[in-house]
Design a protein around this motif. Structure first.
Motif, mmCIF file in Angstrom:
data_model
loop_
_atom_site.group_PDB
_atom_site.id
_atom_site.type_symbol
_atom_site.label_atom_id
_atom_site.label_comp_id
_atom_site.label_asym_id
_atom_site.label_seq_id
_atom_site.Cartn_x
_atom_site.Cartn_y
_atom_site.Cartn_z
ATOM 1 N N GLY A 349 1.043 -1.115 0.277
ATOM 2 C CA GLY A 349 -0.020 0.199 0.033
ATOM 3 C C GLY A 349 1.062 1.292 0.124
ATOM 4 N N ALA A 350 -0.245 2.558 0.011
ATOM 5 C CA ALA A 350 0.962 3.924 -0.371
ATOM 6 C C ALA A 350 1.642 4.137 1.198
ATOM 7 C CB ALA A 350 0.060 4.574 -1.093
ATOM 8 N N GLU A 351 0.976 3.766 2.228
ATOM 9 C CA GLU A 351 1.283 3.912 3.330
ATOM 10 C C GLU A 351 2.455 3.311 3.864
ATOM 11 O OE1 GLU A 351 -1.545 0.958 3.572
ATOM 12 O OE2 GLU A 351 -1.640 2.782 2.328
ATOM 13 N N ASN A 352 2.824 2.299 2.973
ATOM 14 C CA ASN A 352 3.764 1.560 3.400
ATOM 15 C C ASN A 352 5.201 1.840 2.085
ATOM 16 O OD1 ASN A 352 3.101 0.807 6.290
ATOM 17 N ND2 ASN A 352 1.606 -0.712 5.375
ATOM 18 N N LEU A 353 5.530 2.975 1.606
ATOM 19 C CA LEU A 353 5.860 3.183 0.367
ATOM 20 C C LEU A 353 7.232 2.562 0.101
ATOM 21 C CD1 LEU A 353 6.259 3.747 -2.836
ATOM 22 C CD2 LEU A 353 6.590 5.784 -2.120
ATOM 23 N N PHE A 354 8.256 2.852 1.933
ATOM 24 C CA PHE A 354 9.822 2.881 2.035
ATOM 25 C C PHE A 354 9.396 0.644 1.774
ATOM 26 C CE2 PHE A 354 13.256 1.063 4.396
ATOM 27 C CZ PHE A 354 13.693 1.556 4.137
ATOM 28 N N SER A 355 8.670 0.291 2.489
ATOM 29 C CA SER A 355 8.312 -0.771 2.567
ATOM 30 C C SER A 355 8.478 -1.763 1.009
ATOM 31 C CB SER A 355 7.829 -2.114 3.566
ATOM 32 O OG SER A 355 7.688 -1.505 4.213
ATOM 33 N N ALA A 356 8.102 -1.691 0.750
ATOM 34 C CA ALA A 356 7.462 -1.783 -0.550
ATOM 35 C C ALA A 356 8.204 -1.845 -2.041
ATOM 36 C CB ALA A 356 6.349 -1.307 -1.681
ATOM 37 N N LEU A 357 9.075 -0.699 -1.695
ATOM 38 C CA LEU A 357 10.478 -0.615 -2.389
ATOM 39 C C LEU A 357 12.002 -1.051 -1.681
ATOM 40 C CD1 LEU A 357 10.304 3.625 -3.610
ATOM 41 C CD2 LEU A 357 8.930 1.769 -4.747
ATOM 42 N N GLU A 358 11.415 -1.349 -0.787
ATOM 43 C CA GLU A 358 13.195 -2.038 -0.208
ATOM 44 C C GLU A 358 12.288 -3.745 -0.900
ATOM 45 O OE1 GLU A 358 12.521 -2.449 3.885
ATOM 46 O OE2 GLU A 358 14.864 -1.984 3.688
ATOM 47 N N GLU A 359 11.559 -4.347 -0.311
ATOM 48 C CA GLU A 359 11.211 -5.546 -0.864
ATOM 49 C C GLU A 359 10.879 -5.800 -2.770
ATOM 50 O OE1 GLU A 359 7.754 -9.377 -0.907
ATOM 51 O OE2 GLU A 359 7.310 -7.447 -0.004
ATOM 52 N N TYR A 360 10.832 -4.605 -3.155
ATOM 53 C CA TYR A 360 11.318 -4.249 -5.000
ATOM 54 C C TYR A 360 12.489 -5.162 -5.266
ATOM 55 C CZ TYR A 360 12.667 -2.213 -9.376
ATOM 56 O OH TYR A 360 12.628 -1.503 -10.744
ATOM 57 N N GLN A 361 13.274 -3.704 -4.414
ATOM 58 C CA GLN A 361 14.526 -4.032 -4.346
ATOM 59 C C GLN A 361 15.875 -5.142 -4.228
ATOM 60 O OE1 GLN A 361 17.539 -0.546 -3.609
ATOM 61 N NE2 GLN A 361 17.845 -1.764 -2.096
ATOM 62 N N SER A 362 15.316 -6.142 -3.072
ATOM 63 C CA SER A 362 15.340 -7.677 -2.779
ATOM 64 C C SER A 362 15.224 -8.748 -3.505
ATOM 65 C CB SER A 362 15.014 -7.796 -1.178
ATOM 66 O OG SER A 362 13.892 -7.897 -1.664
ATOM 67 N N ILE A 363 14.347 -8.350 -4.287
ATOM 68 C CA ILE A 363 13.888 -9.773 -5.670
ATOM 69 C C ILE A 363 14.806 -9.068 -6.646
ATOM 70 C CG2 ILE A 363 12.084 -9.875 -6.594
ATOM 71 C CD1 ILE A 363 10.122 -9.797 -4.315
ATOM 72 N N ARG A 364 14.410 -7.488 -7.288
ATOM 73 C CA ARG A 364 15.050 -7.605 -8.778
ATOM 74 C C ARG A 364 16.043 -7.660 -8.498
ATOM 75 N NH1 ARG A 364 13.728 -9.735 -12.291
ATOM 76 N NH2 ARG A 364 14.318 -7.909 -13.230
ATOM 77 N N LEU A 365 17.261 -6.754 -7.579
ATOM 78 C CA LEU A 365 18.741 -6.702 -7.394
ATOM 79 C C LEU A 365 19.049 -7.792 -7.810
ATOM 80 C CD1 LEU A 365 20.127 -3.557 -7.929
ATOM 81 C CD2 LEU A 365 20.807 -4.193 -5.833
ATOM 82 N N PRO A 366 19.427 -8.564 -6.772
ATOM 83 C CA PRO A 366 20.393 -10.134 -6.943
ATOM 84 C C PRO A 366 20.261 -10.232 -8.419
ATOM 85 C CG PRO A 366 19.001 -9.767 -4.933
ATOM 86 C CD PRO A 366 18.090 -9.077 -5.691
ATOM 87 N N VAL A 367 19.159 -10.090 -9.079
ATOM 88 C CA VAL A 367 18.578 -11.118 -10.252
ATOM 89 C C VAL A 367 19.206 -10.947 -11.582
ATOM 90 C CG1 VAL A 367 16.748 -11.948 -12.209
ATOM 91 C CG2 VAL A 367 16.864 -12.243 -9.434
ATOM 92 N N THR A 368 19.265 -9.481 -11.413
ATOM 93 C CA THR A 368 19.346 -8.530 -13.072
ATOM 94 C C THR A 368 21.164 -8.200 -12.632
ATOM 95 O OG1 THR A 368 19.212 -6.512 -11.448
ATOM 96 C CG2 THR A 368 17.154 -6.938 -12.942
ATOM 97 N N SER A 369 21.601 -8.144 -11.108
ATOM 98 C CA SER A 369 22.932 -7.993 -11.188
ATOM 99 C C SER A 369 23.721 -9.225 -12.186
ATOM 100 C CB SER A 369 23.638 -7.920 -9.617
ATOM 101 O OG SER A 369 23.100 -6.505 -8.433
ATOM 102 N N LYS A 370 22.790 -10.691 -12.022
ATOM 103 C CA LYS A 370 23.861 -11.337 -12.480
ATOM 104 C C LYS A 370 23.827 -11.304 -13.387
ATOM 105 C CE LYS A 370 24.278 -14.135 -8.224
ATOM 106 N NZ LYS A 370 24.028 -15.842 -7.928
#
Length: 434
Positions: A349-370
């Protein structure tokens, strides 16, 4: 009333109207967000825009299907199958032999403009602000993002306030530069000649018959052809078009403006034709010669970033992970970025934006880096360039194990489906399991 507070509706500004941007618009709208998309072009692509072919992996296909629930056949009808991934070699005598072949590839080929049009036309038209040039961003006292943009038709400067700013502004991202001012892209050591031959008015020409004879799986095969210190890629697109790419080792060109694409003079194109004769089959050379307005892409990537969001500003697509094209990942990563970002925003939800973006980064960054680093390695192998761990690849002496590494399926996370897409989607789960 309490429930209403919890479900605050977020507003996002997306900068960049290419495939990453329109994909993100689809995903965020499905997540219940209001979306405004800024694009400096005056309108959607028309006619024959500069662009080339791309390959969609099975997951990207399924994600796009989930964005087009009322038109499930649109994607299938605007693409052609790529069921074979073939790597072959051509020697100085124009003799060819197969290095590796995968007959379970299951991609689909599209022209950039066809895919963009498909995604764009399925969006509400009122979310696009065409002819709007992004200028800068600022964070307000209320922790919202204020984007400053110029309306190119009137030169008027406007401010747009939102909860989230999504940078979908490509590998030379201006927004990324705000947070990583010292970041420089890495030139690969080679450029790519690219073009699409439209043979719809001459389907049975000698050139096309010759191509089909020399490359019998054309129409369903992604061909990689390796020669000495170079390689080419070609595959068929819908409506009797042939996409081709030829990678040439050369010094870094001088770029003009905010683009890695270079238009070239007629004399340079003629010289390219002469050089192609020395390397490729007569049929492929004729395809290059008959292609109108071939262009050059300077090939860059970037060492993986350590983060892809700052506060309520997030990167997706090539802004987050500039990559070389050898793993066919750029478009597929962009689509998957958009889908994962949307699901994270929907979950938190919009009220927990930081948590949403943190999870997005945790999912995508390891994959795209490799994936970025693997695509870089593939490019160096296929161009016969120096490698950190072994001698340059030589098609004449390569072992079966070395040839196997040429295949697309060796890409890290090649068939991976992020858990959030399986567990949190309402109708997506059934789509990806069919």
């Amino acid at each position: 009333m309490e429930e209403t507070k919890k479900k605050k509706k977020g507003k996002a500004v997306i900068v960049g109207g290419s495939i990453a941007g329109v994909s993100c618009a689809h995903s965020l709208l499905l997540a219940g967000w209001d979306v405004v998309l800024l694009e400096k072009s005056s309108g959607p692509p028309t006619g024959n825009p500069t662009g080339a072919g791309l390959g969609l992996d099975p997951l990207a296909q399924r994600i796009i299907h989930s964005w087009l629930p009322h038109n499930p056949h649109l994607l299938h009808n605007s693409t052609v199958p790529l069921t074979i991934d073939q790597n072959q070699a051509t020697d100085s005598e124009k003799v060819r032999w197969t290095l590796a072949r995968d007959e379970n590839y299951n991609f689909r080929a599209a022209h950039w403009a066809d895919l963009h049009g498909l995604l764009y036309n399925a969006l509400p038209p009122n979310i696009f602000l065409w002819g709007h040039l992004y200028l800068s961003l600022a964070i307000s006292e209320y922790k919202t993002v204020i984007v400053k943009a110029k309306v190119l038709q009137s030169n008027k400067i406007i401010d747009i306030e939102s909860d989230l700013l999504v940078a979908a502004d490509g590998c030379l991202s201006s927004i990324r530069q705000n947070f990583l001012p010292g970041l420089k892209l890495r030139y690969s050591g080679y450029c790519a000649w690219r073009g699409v031959l439209d043979f719809s008015e001459n389907k049975n020409s000698e050139i096309i018959q010759g191509m089909r004879s020399s490359y019998p799986d054309l129409g369903k095969c992604l061909y990689f052809d390796l020669a000495s210190g170079t390689h080419s890629v070609f595959y068929e697109l819908l409506n009797n078009r042939l996409n081709w790419i030829w990678y040439v080792n050369q010094a870094e060109p001088e770029l003009k403006g905010n683009s890695v694409t270079l238009k070239v003079r007629d004399d340079i194109i003629k010289n390219m034709h002469q050089e192609a004769k020395k390397v490729w089959s007569p049929e492929l050379v004729e395809v290059m010669k008959q292609t109108k307005e071939p262009f050059i892409n300077a090939i860059y990537d970037c060492d993986p970033l350590k983060q892809i969001f700052w506060g309520n500003v997030v990167l997706i697509g090539d802004a987050a992970h500039p990559t070389t094209p050898h793993g066919l990942r750029s478009t597929n990563m962009s689509i998957l970025d958009a889908a994962v970002l949307g699901k994270c925003l929907e979950k938190w939800g919009a009220e927990n934006l930081f948590s949403a973006l943190e999870e997005y980064q945790s999912i995508r960054l390891p994959v795209t880096s490799k994936q970025v680093l693997h695509a870089r390695q593939l490019g160096r192998i296929k161009q016969g360039l120096a490698l950190p761990d072994h001698e340059p690849f030589n098609p004449k002496t390569a072992s079966p194990e070395e040839c196997h590494e040429l295949q697309q399926k060796t890409m890290p996370f090649f068939a991976d489906i992020p858990t959030i897409l399986v567990d949190s989607a309402q109708c997506f789960t059934c789509i990806i399991r069919t």
